[in-house]
Each structure stands twice: as structure tokens, then as C-alpha cells.
Design an enzyme around this catalytic site. Structure first.
Site, PDB file in Angstrom:
ATOM      1  N   ARG A 104      -5.369 -11.168  -1.955  1.00 23.53           N
ATOM      2  CA  ARG A 104      -5.940  -9.939  -2.515  1.00 23.53           C
ATOM      3  C   ARG A 104      -5.699  -9.879  -4.024  1.00 23.53           C
ATOM      4  O   ARG A 104      -6.572  -9.471  -4.791  1.00 23.53           O
ATOM      5  CB  ARG A 104      -5.308  -8.716  -1.835  1.00 23.53           C
ATOM      6  N   ARG A 151       6.988  -3.688  -3.652  1.00 30.07           N
ATOM      7  CA  ARG A 151       6.351  -2.687  -2.779  1.00 30.07           C
ATOM      8  C   ARG A 151       6.710  -2.909  -1.321  1.00 30.07           C
ATOM      9  O   ARG A 151       6.824  -1.970  -0.544  1.00 30.07           O
ATOM     10  CB  ARG A 151       4.836  -2.693  -2.988  1.00 30.07           C
ATOM     11  N   ARG A 187      -5.923  -6.233  -9.061  1.00 27.10           N
ATOM     12  CA  ARG A 187      -5.336  -4.902  -9.234  1.00 27.10           C
ATOM     13  C   ARG A 187      -4.062  -5.056 -10.045  1.00 27.10           C
ATOM     14  O   ARG A 187      -3.286  -5.969  -9.805  1.00 27.10           O
ATOM     15  CB  ARG A 187      -5.006  -4.321  -7.850  1.00 27.10           C
ATOM     16  N   ARG A 232       4.305   8.418   3.491  1.00 24.07           N
ATOM     17  CA  ARG A 232       5.058   7.185   3.229  1.00 24.07           C
ATOM     18  C   ARG A 232       6.549   7.441   3.142  1.00 24.07           C
ATOM     19  O   ARG A 232       7.313   6.498   2.895  1.00 24.07           O
ATOM     20  CB  ARG A 232       4.613   6.562   1.910  1.00 24.07           C
ATOM     21  N   LYS A 279      -4.711  -2.027   6.503  1.00 24.02           N
ATOM     22  CA  LYS A 279      -4.969  -0.605   6.779  1.00 24.02           C
ATOM     23  C   LYS A 279      -6.304  -0.153   6.192  1.00 24.02           C
ATOM     24  O   LYS A 279      -7.063   0.550   6.849  1.00 24.02           O
ATOM     25  CB  LYS A 279      -3.852   0.284   6.195  1.00 24.02           C
TER      26      LYS A 279
HETATM   27  P1  ADP Z   1      -0.990  -0.338  -0.896  1.00 23.73           P
HETATM   28  O1  ADP Z   1      -1.025   0.289   0.462  1.00 23.73           O
HETATM   29  O2  ADP Z   1      -1.725  -1.615  -0.946  1.00 23.73           O
HETATM   30  O3  ADP Z   1       0.369  -0.385  -1.478  1.00 23.73           O
HETATM   31  P2  ADP Z   1      -2.361   2.013  -1.989  1.00 23.73           P
HETATM   32  O4  ADP Z   1      -3.703   1.894  -2.607  1.00 23.73           O
HETATM   33  O5  ADP Z   1      -2.258   2.708  -0.681  1.00 23.73           O
HETATM   34  O6  ADP Z   1      -1.797   0.526  -1.942  1.00 23.73           O
HETATM   35  O7  ADP Z   1      -1.357   2.749  -2.995  1.00 23.73           O
HETATM   36  C1  ADP Z   1      -1.214   2.327  -4.322  1.00 23.73           C
HETATM   37  C2  ADP Z   1      -0.056   3.061  -4.969  1.00 23.73           C
HETATM   38  O8  ADP Z   1      -0.306   4.476  -4.959  1.00 23.73           O
HETATM   39  C3  ADP Z   1       1.290   2.913  -4.255  1.00 23.73           C
HETATM   40  O9  ADP Z   1       1.959   1.733  -4.599  1.00 23.73           O
HETATM   41  C4  ADP Z   1       2.019   4.170  -4.761  1.00 23.73           C
HETATM   42  O10 ADP Z   1       2.454   4.012  -6.084  1.00 23.73           O
HETATM   43  C5  ADP Z   1       0.892   5.201  -4.776  1.00 23.73           C
HETATM   44  N1  ADP Z   1       0.814   5.937  -3.479  1.00 23.73           N
HETATM   45  C6  ADP Z   1      -0.172   5.870  -2.548  1.00 23.73           C
HETATM   46  N2  ADP Z   1       0.098   6.671  -1.505  1.00 23.73           N
HETATM   47  C7  ADP Z   1       1.294   7.234  -1.760  1.00 23.73           C
HETATM   48  C8  ADP Z   1       2.142   8.141  -1.050  1.00 23.73           C
HETATM   49  N3  ADP Z   1       1.802   8.620   0.160  1.00 23.73           N
HETATM   50  N4  ADP Z   1       3.311   8.523  -1.623  1.00 23.73           N
HETATM   51  C9  ADP Z   1       3.664   8.056  -2.831  1.00 23.73           C
HETATM   52  N5  ADP Z   1       2.942   7.189  -3.540  1.00 23.73           N
HETATM   53  C10 ADP Z   1       1.755   6.776  -3.025  1.00 23.73           C
END
Ligand code: ADP
Length: 248
Positions: A174, A191, A180, A135, A60
Site C-alpha cells: 500500500r 501504528r 500516503r 480505537r 478494513k
Molecule cells: P489506518 O487504519 O490505515 O491506520 P486510517 O485512515 O483509518 O488509517 O487513519 C489514519 C490516521 O487517522 C490514524 O493513524 C490516526 O492518526 C487518525 N485516526 C483515524 N481514526 C482515529 C480514531 N478513531 N482515533 C484517533 N485517531 C484516529
């Protein structure tokens, strides 16, 4: 030149993260052209709101950067916004940190307030791309309400479909490359489970609203972008047809 894309609506419940099943009914890859892009902008004449839906590791973020640049719209990545808050040590950052570290979702009300505030900024007036939001069904409902009140945009929800095997391979790579702290094997698996239970239902949510565009996320970066552009153009042309029908 107008190329009509075949848009595959998803098979609800075919959760990639949950079951690892592949569906080979991918649309043909058609290289995007300037004409296709012009057709999208000219046809709609409205801001474009793109929502990216897909498990962690589906690509994404990579596609978000390419698409936001291509359509000249703001790229709003909730993970990046939250990490910036954590780095700055803000109240939101301090509250979000533990959830993120565990691979849990940050509570809806915190993320929604942050995202809707960001969407209200001037650079989103001409369109935006949301990477990582919504989400949960609660977040989707908050976004739906905001959009219907505040934005005359065309919304396209891109659902990136990918097999679990490919996903785990990419996430491991990754983790090795980026270090990370939420990218350990355990948190990755966690996740993916969170995605299956909290976010996968949004596929059905948006399919019912007719805004879903499912894209096969396996292939080169360029191939995936081409599929998206083709699908969006088909959607925009469909919009034109609908308007023309209303006008007669
Ligand atoms: P990825 O898509 O690789 O899991 P992101 O960088 O999008 O990683 O998100 C990292 C973290 O930030 C998520 O695991 C969550 O803890 C938090 N996060 C991001 N977007 C949301 C969301 N829309 N609602 C709740 N938590 C979020």
C-alpha cells in the site's frame, strides 16, 4: 436457505500485531446468496450498526466499502473524515494533522465529537458502518453510551484477524502504491504498536458484550466478505431465535 455460521470468539491476548500468531480455526467459507441477505434484513427489522476492528492493513477499508454497499448503510471512515478536515484546513484538521503524520491517535475528544456528529446525520438512521472508530477504550465507551441512548440498532463488531507477516506485506504494498505520507515503514511499525496497545483491548471489551464477530482476514476480498456476511446472518438468525423464545 439458512446457513448457520460458526462464530469464533477471539482468544483474548492473541494480539496479531503484537505477536504475529496465526490461529487456523477459520470458519468455512460460504458464498453469500440473496436469500442470506434477505434473511438478515427481514429477521432484524432494525438498523444495522457495523463496527470494523483490526490493525492497519487488515483490509478494513476494502471490506467497509463492500459491506456498506451490500447492506445500504452509511460508510463512516474516520481516517477519511480526518484527512478531509486536514485538507480543508479546519481547526480540527490543524489540530489532528501532527498526530496523524506521526502515526499517533488523534485525541479521543476530537475524534468522538466528529464521529458522533456524523452518526447523527440522516443517512445513518437506517444503519451505519464505522471504519476506524473506536480505537481506544475511551472511544468505545463514548460510542456505547451514544448507541444505548440514540440507536435501536443491532451492533456487530467485526474483528479482522491477520498475521503480522501478511500485515507488513500488505502495508508495504500500500505504501508503494498510494504514497500516503503516514505509510512509511517506520510509521507503519509504529501504528501497529499503537494498535496493539490502544485498540487490541477493544476485542475483549466487545467480546464481553457479546457483539464480537471474529473473521479471518486472510484470503481474497470476496472470501473475506463471504465470511462476514455468513457470520452476520448467523448473528441475525440468533437474534430471531432469542425473540421467538421471549415471545413464548
Ligand atoms: P489506518 O487504519 O490505515 O491506520 P486510517 O485512515 O483509518 O488509517 O487513519 C489514519 C490516521 O487517522 C490514524 O493513524 C490516526 O492518526 C487518525 N485516526 C483515524 N481514526 C482515529 C480514531 N478513531 N482515533 C484517533 N485517531 C484516529
Amino acid at each position: 436457505m439458512v446457513v448457520s455460521a460458526r462464530i469464533h470468539e477471539p482468544v483474548v491476548g492473541a494480539g496479531v500485531a503484537g505477536g504475529g500468531r496465526t490461529r487456523p480455526d477459520t470458519e468455512a467459507v460460504v458464498a453469500p446468496t440473496d436469500a442470506l441477505e434477505a434473511s438478515l434484513a427481514v429477521t432484524t427489522g432494525r438498523p444495522l450498526g457495523i463496527v470494523m476492528l483490526g490493525p492497519p492493513g487488515a483490509g478494513k477499508g476494502t471490506q467497509a466499502a463492500r459491506l456498506a454497499a451490500r447492506y445500504a448503510i452509511a460508510n463512516v471512515a474516520t481516517g477519511d473524515l480526518l484527512r478531509a478536515q486536514v485538507a480543508e484546513g479546519t481547526t480540527l484538521g490543524r489540530r489532528a494533522r501532527g498526530y496523524m503524520h506521526r502515526g499517533d491517535l488523534v485525541p479521543d475528544e476530537l475524534v468522538t465529537a466528529m464521529v458522533l456528529q456524523r452518526l447523527g446525520r440522516p443517512d445513518c438512521a437506517d444503519g451505519f458502518l464505522l471504519d476506524g472508530y473506536p480505537r481506544t477504550v475511551g472511544q468505545a465507551e463514548a460510542l456505547d453510551a451514544w448507541l444505548s441512548e440514540r440507536c435501536a440498532c443491532i451492533v456487530a463488531v467485526l474483528h479482522f484477524r491477520i498475521t503480522e507477516d501478511e500485515l507488513l506485506r500488505r502495508l508495504q504494498r500500500r505504501a508503494d502504491e498510494q504514497h500516503r505520507d503516514d505509510d512509511t515503514v517506520e510509521t507503519i511499525r509504529y501504528r501497529l504498536r499503537v494498535f496493539a496497545s490502544e485498540t487490541q483491548p477493544l476485542v475483549e471489551h466487545y467480546a464481553k458484550r457479546g457483539t464480537l464477530l471474529t473473521v479471518d482476514a486472510i484470503g481474497t476480498t470476496e472470501e473475506v466478505t463471504a465470511r462476514v456476511v455468513t457470520g452476520l446472518t448467523g448473528r441475525a438468525n440468533g437474534h430471531q431465535v432469542a425473540r421467538a423464545r421471549r415471545a413464548t
